[in-house]
Write a protein that holds these residues in place. Structure first.
Motif, PDB file in Angstrom:
ATOM      1  N   SER A   1      16.742  -2.425  39.680  1.00 60.30           N
ATOM      2  CA  SER A   1      17.291  -1.412  38.757  1.00 60.30           C
ATOM      3  C   SER A   1      17.465  -1.966  37.342  1.00 60.30           C
ATOM      4  O   SER A   1      17.153  -1.284  36.361  1.00 60.30           O
ATOM      5  CB  SER A   1      18.625  -0.861  39.286  1.00 60.30           C
ATOM      6  OG  SER A   1      19.564  -1.910  39.438  1.00 60.30           O
ATOM      7  N   ASN A   2      17.929  -3.211  37.230  1.00 61.04           N
ATOM      8  CA  ASN A   2      18.085  -3.815  35.899  1.00 61.04           C
ATOM      9  C   ASN A   2      16.736  -4.057  35.234  1.00 61.04           C
ATOM     10  O   ASN A   2      16.576  -3.844  34.027  1.00 61.04           O
ATOM     11  CB  ASN A   2      18.850  -5.136  35.998  1.00 61.04           C
ATOM     12  CG  ASN A   2      20.327  -4.937  36.264  1.00 61.04           C
ATOM     13  OD1 ASN A   2      20.846  -3.842  36.104  1.00 61.04           O
ATOM     14  ND2 ASN A   2      21.009  -5.988  36.695  1.00 61.04           N
ATOM     15  N   LEU A   3      15.751  -4.522  36.035  1.00 61.71           N
ATOM     16  CA  LEU A   3      14.423  -4.793  35.470  1.00 61.71           C
ATOM     17  C   LEU A   3      13.742  -3.490  35.041  1.00 61.71           C
ATOM     18  O   LEU A   3      13.070  -3.451  34.012  1.00 61.71           O
ATOM     19  CB  LEU A   3      13.540  -5.527  36.495  1.00 61.71           C
ATOM     20  CG  LEU A   3      13.932  -6.968  36.820  1.00 61.71           C
ATOM     21  CD1 LEU A   3      13.048  -7.525  37.923  1.00 61.71           C
ATOM     22  CD2 LEU A   3      13.835  -7.860  35.588  1.00 61.71           C
ATOM     23  N   MET A   4      13.944  -2.417  35.815  1.00 61.63           N
ATOM     24  CA  MET A   4      13.306  -1.146  35.477  1.00 61.63           C
ATOM     25  C   MET A   4      13.971  -0.469  34.280  1.00 61.63           C
ATOM     26  O   MET A   4      13.365   0.373  33.620  1.00 61.63           O
ATOM     27  CB  MET A   4      13.352  -0.203  36.692  1.00 61.63           C
ATOM     28  CG  MET A   4      12.452  -0.647  37.838  1.00 61.63           C
ATOM     29  SD  MET A   4      10.702  -0.665  37.426  1.00 61.63           S
ATOM     30  CE  MET A   4      10.322   1.071  37.522  1.00 61.63           C
TER      31      MET A   4
ATOM     32  N   ILE B   1       8.386  -7.198  31.369  1.00 62.10           N
ATOM     33  CA  ILE B   1       7.092  -7.421  32.022  1.00 62.10           C
ATOM     34  C   ILE B   1       7.014  -6.631  33.328  1.00 62.10           C
ATOM     35  O   ILE B   1       6.007  -5.982  33.618  1.00 62.10           O
ATOM     36  CB  ILE B   1       6.874  -8.927  32.307  1.00 62.10           C
ATOM     37  CG1 ILE B   1       6.897  -9.721  31.000  1.00 62.10           C
ATOM     38  CG2 ILE B   1       5.545  -9.158  33.036  1.00 62.10           C
ATOM     39  CD1 ILE B   1       6.937 -11.223  31.197  1.00 62.10           C
ATOM     40  N   PHE B   2       8.101  -6.681  34.119  1.00 61.14           N
ATOM     41  CA  PHE B   2       8.080  -5.980  35.405  1.00 61.14           C
ATOM     42  C   PHE B   2       7.940  -4.474  35.205  1.00 61.14           C
ATOM     43  O   PHE B   2       7.207  -3.810  35.951  1.00 61.14           O
ATOM     44  CB  PHE B   2       9.353  -6.284  36.209  1.00 61.14           C
ATOM     45  CG  PHE B   2       9.353  -5.668  37.575  1.00 61.14           C
ATOM     46  CD1 PHE B   2       8.582  -6.209  38.595  1.00 61.14           C
ATOM     47  CD2 PHE B   2      10.116  -4.539  37.849  1.00 61.14           C
ATOM     48  CE1 PHE B   2       8.565  -5.634  39.856  1.00 61.14           C
ATOM     49  CE2 PHE B   2      10.110  -3.957  39.109  1.00 61.14           C
ATOM     50  CZ  PHE B   2       9.326  -4.507  40.118  1.00 61.14           C
ATOM     51  N   TYR B   3       8.621  -3.945  34.207  1.00 64.08           N
ATOM     52  CA  TYR B   3       8.515  -2.505  33.927  1.00 64.08           C
ATOM     53  C   TYR B   3       7.076  -2.125  33.616  1.00 64.08           C
ATOM     54  O   TYR B   3       6.562  -1.121  34.115  1.00 64.08           O
ATOM     55  CB  TYR B   3       9.434  -2.117  32.763  1.00 64.08           C
ATOM     56  CG  TYR B   3       9.382  -0.642  32.428  1.00 64.08           C
ATOM     57  CD1 TYR B   3      10.169   0.270  33.129  1.00 64.08           C
ATOM     58  CD2 TYR B   3       8.538  -0.163  31.427  1.00 64.08           C
ATOM     59  CE1 TYR B   3      10.114   1.634  32.839  1.00 64.08           C
ATOM     60  CE2 TYR B   3       8.473   1.197  31.133  1.00 64.08           C
ATOM     61  CZ  TYR B   3       9.260   2.087  31.841  1.00 64.08           C
ATOM     62  OH  TYR B   3       9.201   3.428  31.552  1.00 64.08           O
ATOM     63  N   SER B   4       6.407  -2.946  32.794  1.00 66.75           N
ATOM     64  CA  SER B   4       5.009  -2.640  32.436  1.00 66.75           C
ATOM     65  C   SER B   4       4.088  -2.748  33.649  1.00 66.75           C
ATOM     66  O   SER B   4       3.151  -1.961  33.805  1.00 66.75           O
ATOM     67  CB  SER B   4       4.522  -3.567  31.310  1.00 66.75           C
ATOM     68  OG  SER B   4       4.458  -4.903  31.751  1.00 66.75           O
ATOM     69  N   MET B   5       4.370  -3.716  34.571  1.00 65.61           N
ATOM     70  CA  MET B   5       3.567  -3.848  35.780  1.00 65.61           C
ATOM     71  C   MET B   5       3.781  -2.646  36.707  1.00 65.61           C
ATOM     72  O   MET B   5       2.835  -2.133  37.302  1.00 65.61           O
ATOM     73  CB  MET B   5       3.934  -5.147  36.505  1.00 65.61           C
ATOM     74  CG  MET B   5       3.512  -6.408  35.780  1.00 65.61           C
ATOM     75  SD  MET B   5       4.067  -7.918  36.608  1.00 65.61           S
ATOM     76  CE  MET B   5       2.933  -7.967  37.992  1.00 65.61           C
ATOM     77  N   ALA B   6       5.048  -2.184  36.790  1.00 66.83           N
ATOM     78  CA  ALA B   6       5.363  -1.025  37.618  1.00 66.83           C
ATOM     79  C   ALA B   6       4.700   0.238  37.044  1.00 66.83           C
ATOM     80  O   ALA B   6       4.213   1.107  37.795  1.00 66.83           O
ATOM     81  CB  ALA B   6       6.865  -0.829  37.695  1.00 66.83           C
ATOM     82  N   LYS B   7       4.627   0.306  35.728  1.00 65.86           N
ATOM     83  CA  LYS B   7       4.001   1.441  35.070  1.00 65.86           C
ATOM     84  C   LYS B   7       2.504   1.470  35.383  1.00 65.86           C
ATOM     85  O   LYS B   7       1.933   2.511  35.691  1.00 65.86           O
ATOM     86  CB  LYS B   7       4.232   1.332  33.569  1.00 65.86           C
ATOM     87  CG  LYS B   7       4.039   2.641  32.809  1.00 65.86           C
ATOM     88  CD  LYS B   7       4.493   2.479  31.373  1.00 65.86           C
ATOM     89  CE  LYS B   7       4.303   3.778  30.622  1.00 65.86           C
ATOM     90  NZ  LYS B   7       4.716   3.657  29.222  1.00 65.86           N
ATOM     91  N   GLU B   8       1.881   0.282  35.333  1.00 66.59           N
ATOM     92  CA  GLU B   8       0.450   0.173  35.643  1.00 66.59           C
ATOM     93  C   GLU B   8       0.182   0.540  37.100  1.00 66.59           C
ATOM     94  O   GLU B   8      -0.892   1.046  37.430  1.00 66.59           O
ATOM     95  CB  GLU B   8      -0.037  -1.264  35.383  1.00 66.59           C
ATOM     96  CG  GLU B   8      -0.142  -1.608  33.913  1.00 66.59           C
ATOM     97  CD  GLU B   8      -0.354  -3.104  33.696  1.00 66.59           C
ATOM     98  OE1 GLU B   8      -0.777  -3.780  34.644  1.00 66.59           O
ATOM     99  OE2 GLU B   8      -0.081  -3.574  32.578  1.00 66.59           O
ATOM    100  N   SER B   9       1.135   0.264  37.976  1.00 66.80           N
ATOM    101  CA  SER B   9       0.967   0.559  39.415  1.00 66.80           C
ATOM    102  C   SER B   9       1.284   2.006  39.756  1.00 66.80           C
ATOM    103  O   SER B   9       1.185   2.409  40.917  1.00 66.80           O
ATOM    104  CB  SER B   9       1.860  -0.364  40.251  1.00 66.80           C
ATOM    105  OG  SER B   9       1.562  -1.711  40.019  1.00 66.80           O
ATOM    106  N   GLY B  10       1.726   2.769  38.765  1.00 66.76           N
ATOM    107  CA  GLY B  10       2.039   4.176  38.994  1.00 66.76           C
ATOM    108  C   GLY B  10       3.394   4.391  39.629  1.00 66.76           C
ATOM    109  O   GLY B  10       3.654   5.446  40.214  1.00 66.76           O
ATOM    110  N   LEU B  11       4.297   3.398  39.520  1.00 68.15           N
ATOM    111  CA  LEU B  11       5.620   3.525  40.122  1.00 68.15           C
ATOM    112  C   LEU B  11       6.647   4.108  39.162  1.00 68.15           C
ATOM    113  O   LEU B  11       7.791   4.349  39.547  1.00 68.15           O
ATOM    114  CB  LEU B  11       6.103   2.158  40.623  1.00 68.15           C
ATOM    115  CG  LEU B  11       5.288   1.531  41.755  1.00 68.15           C
ATOM    116  CD1 LEU B  11       5.777   0.119  42.034  1.00 68.15           C
ATOM    117  CD2 LEU B  11       5.373   2.376  43.005  1.00 68.15           C
TER     118      LEU B  11
END
Length: 281
Positions: free
Chosen positions: A259-262, A268-278
């Motif tokens: 939750s904190n990372l998102m 970086i994690f937010y951008s990776m999650a965005k690329e993964s469609g999450l």
């Protein structure tokens, strides 16, 4: 001239630096049942693959509590697999130390250490021979225990459908099994050993989503009290983990709960999650 190459090979292996002792020194052997908690601490840990090469892990420090589930993510070459190699002492540390349940792993014999950590690798290691030999090569477990692990790993129906049962022969590399069945066999092996620390090295990267779900559900129920390190290929498999570690260039770039990372839109994690469609738009 052709045959002298064989001599060169022998000389090369003769000069290889030996691994550390397999057994712990007298008086330094960990007690029976170690580790009983699964607490892991890295203290300014550094690692390089060969003398003179650049560091692949640079002053890594973190604390993992008993039973925590840690997802490890990062771009290619960030140091994810190097971190798991470090836990098993497959590469000698260049600096710092790793402490498991208050014991420095550098003081423990390699066999004493590696027997107490379980890994499910990305490429399943399958031997030619019976299912029994693949699960229990040293005859340490009973038939009931073997069948229980097969049931928990959703393989019991497949094995019981074979006339030979546990004696059913697997060909070299598991060629007569599907990719998913090979990975489930590795899961059954891990369930038999059930150590306090489990490492998943992109274990579900090559399997279909259905098998991925089976593996993830089994791990969450059967290893609920174990410390788990997961190198994640699919980010959705680690979104319910306690913490996520983002590696970049051999360093910890981010380390926090999901939750904190998102909530950090520039992370970086937010951008990776965005690329993964999450990330919902």
């Amino acid at each position: 001239e052709t045959n002298i190459v064989a001599v060169e090979r022998i000389m090369e292996y003769g000069r290889l630096i030996q691994e550390a002792d397999w057994e712990s020194k007298e008086g330094e052997r960990p007690p029976q049942g170690w580790p009983d908690k699964g607490k892991v601490r890295f203290e300014k840990y550094e690692m390089r693959y060969r003398e003179g090469m650049d560091l692949v892990l640079k002053s890594i420090s973190f604390d993992i509590n008993q039973g925590e589930k840690i997802g490890i993510v990062g771009r290619t070459g960030a140091g994810k697999s190097s971190l798991t190699l470090a836990i098993f002492r497959l590469v000698v540390a260049s600096g710092g130390k790793i402490v498991i349940d208050d014991r420095n792993t550098a003081d423990i014999g390699l066999h004493d250490l590696r027997k107490q950590i379980t890994i499910i690798p990305q490429d399943p290691v399958i031997f030619s021979g019976s299912i029994r030999r693949n699960l229990d090569p040293f005859d340490e477990y009973t038939d009931d225990q073997l069948w229980k692990s097969l049931t928990q790993s959703h393989l019991s129906s497949y094995v019981s459908s074979k006339d030979e049962g546990l004696e059913h022969v697997i060909t070299e590399g598991g060629e007569n099994l599907s990719v998913g069945q090979r990975q489930l066999l590795c899961l059954a092996r891990a369930l038999l050993r059930k150590t306090k620390i489990l490492v998943l090295d992109e274990a579900t990267a090559a399997v279909d989503l259905e098998t991925d779900d089976l593996i993830q559900n089994t791990i969450s129920t059967e290893f609920h009290d174990c410390t788990i390190f997961t190198i994640a290929h699919r980010l959705n498999t680690i979104m319910d983990y306690d913490k996520i570690m983002v590696l970049e260039d051999g360093k910890i770039a981010e380390f926090d709960n999901v939750s904190n990372l998102m909530s950090s839109k520039n992370g970086i994690f937010y951008s990776m999650a965005k690329e993964s469609g999450l990330v919902q738009k």
